[in-house]
Design an enzyme around this catalytic site. Sequence first.
Site, short mmCIF file in Angstrom:
data_model
loop_
_atom_site.label_atom_id
_atom_site.label_comp_id
_atom_site.label_asym_id
_atom_site.label_seq_id
_atom_site.Cartn_x
_atom_site.Cartn_y
_atom_site.Cartn_z
CE1 TYR A 22 -4.02 -2.03 0.51
CE2 TYR A 22 -2.52 -3.39 1.83
CZ TYR A 22 -3.72 -3.24 1.15
OH TYR A 22 -4.61 -4.28 1.11
CG ASN A 45 -11.40 -2.82 -7.21
OD1 ASN A 45 -10.91 -2.06 -8.03
ND2 ASN A 45 -11.36 -4.12 -7.35
CB CYS A 53 -7.79 -4.69 -5.28
SG CYS A 53 -9.17 -5.83 -5.37
CG HIS A 54 -5.77 -10.36 -6.46
ND1 HIS A 54 -6.52 -9.91 -7.55
CD2 HIS A 54 -4.77 -11.09 -6.95
CE1 HIS A 54 -5.96 -10.40 -8.64
NE2 HIS A 54 -4.89 -11.12 -8.33
CD GLU A 82 -2.49 -13.30 -10.03
OE1 GLU A 82 -1.64 -12.53 -9.56
OE2 GLU A 82 -3.60 -12.93 -10.42
#
Length: 101
Positions: A22, A45, A53-54, A82
């Site tokens: 952040y 969001n 956003c994850h 991912e």
Amino acid sequence: MSFRDTVYKITAKIPKGKVATYGQIARLAGNAKAARAVGMFMKKNPFAPRVPCHRVVASDGKLTGYSAPGGIVKKKSMLIHEGVMFKKARVDLSISRWSES
DNA sequence: AAACTGACTTCTC
DNA sequence: GGAGAAGCCAGTT
């Protein structure tokens, strides 16, 4: 353009398999101390699938909040899927931390 | 317009 | 390394 839009724009640039903090996003957006506000933006969001956003975690790699169903658990799964490296309950920033290219 | 709130960060103990 | 406290920002009520 508002600070908020800038944040979303930056967040959307985070590549798959990497994560940003952040504070990092806040800094790139112009306000190094707006990390808290950034969290709120992710929560809202308005660009759901468009803005990953994850891929945004706390400064120590810890996964905080997640509005979407599934919460933190789901978020962690997505990141692992991912290719993000995990250290117990935290993301291994030394490897998966995003460097703004 | 003032007060409250929160998906943060950093410093101490 | 974990727990508590203070500082900062933008959005919502």
